[in-house]
Design a protein around this motif. Structure first.
Motif, PDB file in Angstrom:
ATOM      1  N   PRO A  83       0.802  -1.226   0.000  1.00 36.98           N
ATOM      2  CA  PRO A  83       0.000   0.000   0.000  1.00 36.98           C
ATOM      3  C   PRO A  83       0.837   1.279   0.000  1.00 36.98           C
ATOM      4  O   PRO A  83       0.440   2.283  -0.594  1.00 36.98           O
ATOM      5  CB  PRO A  83      -0.833  -0.115   1.276  1.00 36.98           C
ATOM      6  N   LEU A  84       2.013   1.237   0.648  1.00 37.02           N
ATOM      7  CA  LEU A  84       2.865   2.420   0.670  1.00 37.02           C
ATOM      8  C   LEU A  84       3.440   2.709  -0.716  1.00 37.02           C
ATOM      9  O   LEU A  84       3.571   3.870  -1.111  1.00 37.02           O
ATOM     10  CB  LEU A  84       3.993   2.239   1.688  1.00 37.02           C
ATOM     11  N   VAL A  89       3.203   6.005  -5.650  1.00 37.55           N
ATOM     12  CA  VAL A  89       3.108   6.119  -7.107  1.00 37.55           C
ATOM     13  C   VAL A  89       1.875   6.908  -7.534  1.00 37.55           C
ATOM     14  O   VAL A  89       1.948   7.766  -8.425  1.00 37.55           O
ATOM     15  CB  VAL A  89       3.096   4.720  -7.751  1.00 37.55           C
ATOM     16  N   LEU A  90       0.729   6.630  -6.909  1.00 39.42           N
ATOM     17  CA  LEU A  90      -0.520   7.267  -7.335  1.00 39.42           C
ATOM     18  C   LEU A  90      -0.718   8.664  -6.760  1.00 39.42           C
ATOM     19  O   LEU A  90      -1.422   9.476  -7.372  1.00 39.42           O
ATOM     20  CB  LEU A  90      -1.711   6.391  -6.941  1.00 39.42           C
ATOM     21  N   SER A  91      -0.118   8.939  -5.605  1.00 40.05           N
ATOM     22  CA  SER A  91      -0.410  10.209  -4.930  1.00 40.05           C
ATOM     23  C   SER A  91       0.837  11.007  -4.561  1.00 40.05           C
ATOM     24  O   SER A  91       1.066  12.097  -5.075  1.00 40.05           O
ATOM     25  CB  SER A  91      -1.232   9.947  -3.656  1.00 40.05           C
ATOM     26  N   LYS A  92       1.640  10.446  -3.664  1.00 45.77           N
ATOM     27  CA  LYS A  92       2.722  11.216  -3.052  1.00 45.77           C
ATOM     28  C   LYS A  92       3.715  11.748  -4.074  1.00 45.77           C
ATOM     29  O   LYS A  92       4.150  12.902  -3.991  1.00 45.77           O
ATOM     30  CB  LYS A  92       3.430  10.354  -2.009  1.00 45.77           C
ATOM     31  N   ASN A  93       4.111  10.923  -5.026  1.00 46.79           N
ATOM     32  CA  ASN A  93       5.053  11.365  -6.061  1.00 46.79           C
ATOM     33  C   ASN A  93       4.410  11.229  -7.439  1.00 46.79           C
ATOM     34  O   ASN A  93       5.026  10.744  -8.385  1.00 46.79           O
ATOM     35  CB  ASN A  93       6.349  10.554  -5.990  1.00 46.79           C
ATOM     36  N   PHE A  94       3.172  11.669  -7.533  1.00 46.71           N
ATOM     37  CA  PHE A  94       2.358  11.552  -8.746  1.00 46.71           C
ATOM     38  C   PHE A  94       3.071  12.106  -9.980  1.00 46.71           C
ATOM     39  O   PHE A  94       3.013  11.519 -11.067  1.00 46.71           O
ATOM     40  CB  PHE A  94       1.028  12.297  -8.524  1.00 46.71           C
ATOM     41  N   PRO A 389       8.972   3.150  -1.229  1.00 45.77           N
ATOM     42  CA  PRO A 389       8.897   2.906   0.223  1.00 45.77           C
ATOM     43  C   PRO A 389       9.220   1.469   0.619  1.00 45.77           C
ATOM     44  O   PRO A 389       9.720   1.223   1.722  1.00 45.77           O
ATOM     45  CB  PRO A 389       7.440   3.252   0.553  1.00 45.77           C
ATOM     46  N   SER A 390       8.961   0.510  -0.285  1.00 43.81           N
ATOM     47  CA  SER A 390       9.277  -0.890   0.013  1.00 43.81           C
ATOM     48  C   SER A 390      10.765  -1.174  -0.053  1.00 43.81           C
ATOM     49  O   SER A 390      11.214  -2.278   0.287  1.00 43.81           O
ATOM     50  CB  SER A 390       8.539  -1.812  -0.969  1.00 43.81           C
ATOM     51  N   GLY A 391      11.561  -0.175  -0.501  1.00 41.76           N
ATOM     52  CA  GLY A 391      13.008  -0.339  -0.571  1.00 41.76           C
ATOM     53  C   GLY A 391      13.530  -0.738  -1.932  1.00 41.76           C
ATOM     54  O   GLY A 391      14.737  -0.902  -2.110  1.00 41.76           O
ATOM     55  N   HIS A 392      12.663  -0.890  -2.909  1.00 38.98           N
ATOM     56  CA  HIS A 392      13.076  -1.313  -4.245  1.00 38.98           C
ATOM     57  C   HIS A 392      13.449  -0.109  -5.109  1.00 38.98           C
ATOM     58  O   HIS A 392      12.732   0.891  -5.147  1.00 38.98           O
ATOM     59  CB  HIS A 392      11.951  -2.096  -4.929  1.00 38.98           C
ATOM     60  N   HIS A 393      14.573  -0.244  -5.791  1.00 39.29           N
ATOM     61  CA  HIS A 393      15.023   0.805  -6.699  1.00 39.29           C
ATOM     62  C   HIS A 393      14.354   0.617  -8.053  1.00 39.29           C
ATOM     63  O   HIS A 393      14.293  -0.498  -8.588  1.00 39.29           O
ATOM     64  CB  HIS A 393      16.544   0.747  -6.864  1.00 39.29           C
ATOM     65  N   PRO A 437      -8.672   4.017   3.082  1.00 38.08           N
ATOM     66  CA  PRO A 437      -7.905   4.885   2.176  1.00 38.08           C
ATOM     67  C   PRO A 437      -7.784   4.273   0.787  1.00 38.08           C
ATOM     68  O   PRO A 437      -7.762   3.051   0.628  1.00 38.08           O
ATOM     69  CB  PRO A 437      -6.542   5.004   2.868  1.00 38.08           C
ATOM     70  N   SER A 438      -7.682   5.123  -0.225  1.00 36.30           N
ATOM     71  CA  SER A 438      -7.669   4.668  -1.613  1.00 36.30           C
ATOM     72  C   SER A 438      -6.432   3.834  -1.942  1.00 36.30           C
ATOM     73  O   SER A 438      -6.457   3.048  -2.886  1.00 36.30           O
ATOM     74  CB  SER A 438      -7.756   5.871  -2.565  1.00 36.30           C
ATOM     75  N   TYR A 439      -5.343   3.992  -1.193  1.00 33.67           N
ATOM     76  CA  TYR A 439      -4.158   3.185  -1.478  1.00 33.67           C
ATOM     77  C   TYR A 439      -4.265   1.783  -0.863  1.00 33.67           C
ATOM     78  O   TYR A 439      -3.403   0.939  -1.088  1.00 33.67           O
ATOM     79  CB  TYR A 439      -2.877   3.877  -0.989  1.00 33.67           C
ATOM     80  N   LYS A 440      -5.330   1.551  -0.108  1.00 29.63           N
ATOM     81  CA  LYS A 440      -5.629   0.223   0.418  1.00 29.63           C
ATOM     82  C   LYS A 440      -6.777  -0.400  -0.363  1.00 29.63           C
ATOM     83  O   LYS A 440      -6.730  -1.568  -0.741  1.00 29.63           O
ATOM     84  CB  LYS A 440      -5.970   0.314   1.908  1.00 29.63           C
TER      85      LYS A 440
END
Length: 504
Positions: A83-84, A89-94, A389-393, A437-440
């Motif tokens: 969800p993070l 992707v959808l909101s925080k760094n749109f 946020p999951s740590g993946h590049h 929340p929409s990300y869930k």
């Protein structure tokens, strides 16, 4: 699908997986070599297993895994249910995740439609469509269209079939229902595909070929499907023919609207006509990337038509599948209808405010959307490299798959009972609707690109669901295979065969 196409997929997947198996030791393995060697054209044809297989592997990998493919396959993917990550992707760094040219290439048949574009054109679309939806007469016109089709189409067909205990395909009925209503709303034309003779309207069925064709573009390397398109063969020919059918239908309807005199006889029809006219008026100075205003309007209508037909009909199909498998839920919804609608307002048509009282029905619809989101995944590619946020590049060459279908089956998101159909999870301690929340809960996407038709969808879903459950009991036909088709929309491959019995 022809043998050569099966062979091409087989070679592609085997090569891709061979690279994937050589991942570094600190990464978890998705599939072992036995799975690769067991891959055959027969297995590949059973794409209905794709969602279950991916979900199982995601659970084993903690909710996210990277799929590294060969350079020619364009299959460098990060598949995530975190969800993070979804929120990022959808909101925080749109701004770092526009649709982009690769997305436009995959969905080129939608042209400059709202789902396909970024920047100024997207802003124009969003503001225009929101403005139309907020018109003072929009909600009443929309509800009148839905009720007209319920009374003169849906209930007529269901009543006829229930009297003879005839087996019916409920998914086909819902697809016809939503196609008729969206055509009436957008084009002021009712093709009447939902009638007792079940007419074959090419445009209505063309959408199945379109949604399936879009998925195959995700499975093939671009060079493969672009070659098919150039040679007018295989899946691309089928996709092209389907789009031409839809485009021709929309073009003829628009031509009729623009040439129609304004002296409409019915006040209601006139209001609806003004709604259609408003879209044309708002877009009259827009020509999009093609420089053609008429094409820009057609792209807009085709996109909205696909969204209005496919997502709602798919949700209704899976909802009634779940209801039929959970008769206790059906009984609770029927009791709620008697309590809040029938007793209070008799046989009057129920509006959005009325059906808004049906909290348990709302929870049941949300459960269907959670378990069977009509659009099972979304994909994004970043403009600039970054760490999720999951740590993946992720880099500009990484296709990020936001896997909505898998999210609904993750215990760490929804709890140990995540695979159960429980409308109660959507009801608060005070008896109201519980917000997630929409990300869930991502059935309507999230962030700036949240579905503009969310409220419309719930109104239509509740009207249709409450009317059917109030009048009928739904019984699943035994032995039928019910699973998703290989499509961008989570439709049922073989439909939903049921028998209805009248509630006395």
């Amino acid at each position: 699908m022809a043998f050569l196409e099966y062979l091409a997929i087989l070679i592609l997947i085997c090569l891709t997986l061979s690279v994937f198996l050589n991942k570094s030791q600190n990464q978890k393995i998705l599939i072992d070599r036995k799975w690769i060697h067991g891959m055959t054209p027969e297995v590949l044809s059973n794409l209905h297993r794709l969602h279950n297989v991916l979900t199982i592997k995601l659970i084993r990998c903690g909710g996210t895994f990277r799929w590294k493919g060969h350079w020619f396959a364009n299959m460098d993917m990060l598949i995530t249910t975190d969800p993070l990550d979804v929120h990022h992707v959808l909101s925080k760094n749109f701004a770092n995740y526009p649709k982009g040219q690769k997305y436009r290439n995959l969905f080129d048949i939608f042209g400059d439609g709202i789902i396909n574009i970024d920047g100024r054109l997207w802003e124009i679309h969003r503001k225009t469509i929101m403005s139309v939806f907020k018109q003072h007469n929009f909600q009443s016109v929309f509800e009148a269209i839905v009720w007209n089709k319920v009374e003169r189409g849906l209930l007529v067909v269901l009543e006829s079939t229930s009297k003879t205990s005839m087996e019916i395909d409920l998914q086909d009925i819902f697809q016809r229902f939503t196609f008729d209503t969206i055509c009436k709303l957008l084009l002021d034309y009712d093709p009447q595909t939902l009638s007792l003779d079940f007419p074959n309207i090419p445009c209505e069925k063309a959408w199945v070929d379109i949604t399936e064709g879009m998925l195959y573009r995700h499975l093939f390397p671009p060079i493969f499907w672009k070659l098919q398109r150039l040679l007018k063969m295989g899946n691309e020919k089928k996709l092209s023919d389907a789009y031409n059918t839809v485009d021709d239908f929309v073009s003829k309807c628009l031509a009729g609207i623009q040439n129609e005199p304004s002296n409409m006889e019915s006040e209601h029809v006139h209001e609806n006509f003004e709604l259609v006219e408003s879209l044309i008026t708002e877009y009259k100075n827009q020509s999009g990337t093609s420089g053609d205003t008429k094409k820009f309007i057609r792209d807009t209508i085709v996109t909205l038509m696909g969204a209005g037909r496919d997502t709602t009909s798919t949700t209704l199909s899976w909802f009634f599948y779940l209801i039929a498998k959970n008769p206790i839920v059906e009984d609770k919804i029927r009791d709620e209808i008697h309590t809040f609608l029938v007793v209070n307002i008799g046989d009057r048509k129920w509006n959005s405010k009325d059906v808004g009282k049906l909290v348990y029905l709302h929870g049941a619809l949300c459960e269907a959307l959670r378990l069977y989101p009509p659009v099972p995944f979304n994909h994004k590619t970043p403009l600039q490299p970054e760490i999720l946020p999951s740590g993946h590049h992720v880099s500009q060459n990484t296709k990020i798959i936001l896997y909505y279908y898998g999210m609904g089956r993750m215990e760490k998101i929804w709890g140990e009972d995540c695979r159960e159909f429980k409308p109660e999870r959507w009801i608060s301690e005070k008896g109201g609707i519980k917000h997630e929340p929409s990300y869930k809960f991502v059935a309507f996407s999230g962030g700036p690109r949240t579905c503009l038709g969310k409220d419309m969808s719930f109104t239509q879903l509740k009207i249709v669901a409450s009317m059917i459950i109030y009048h009928y009991h739904i019984e699943l036909m035994e032995g039928q295979p019910v699973f998703p088709s290989a499509s961008m929309v989570l439709q049922m491959k073989h439909g939903l065969k049921v028998r209805l019995s009248k509630i006395r």
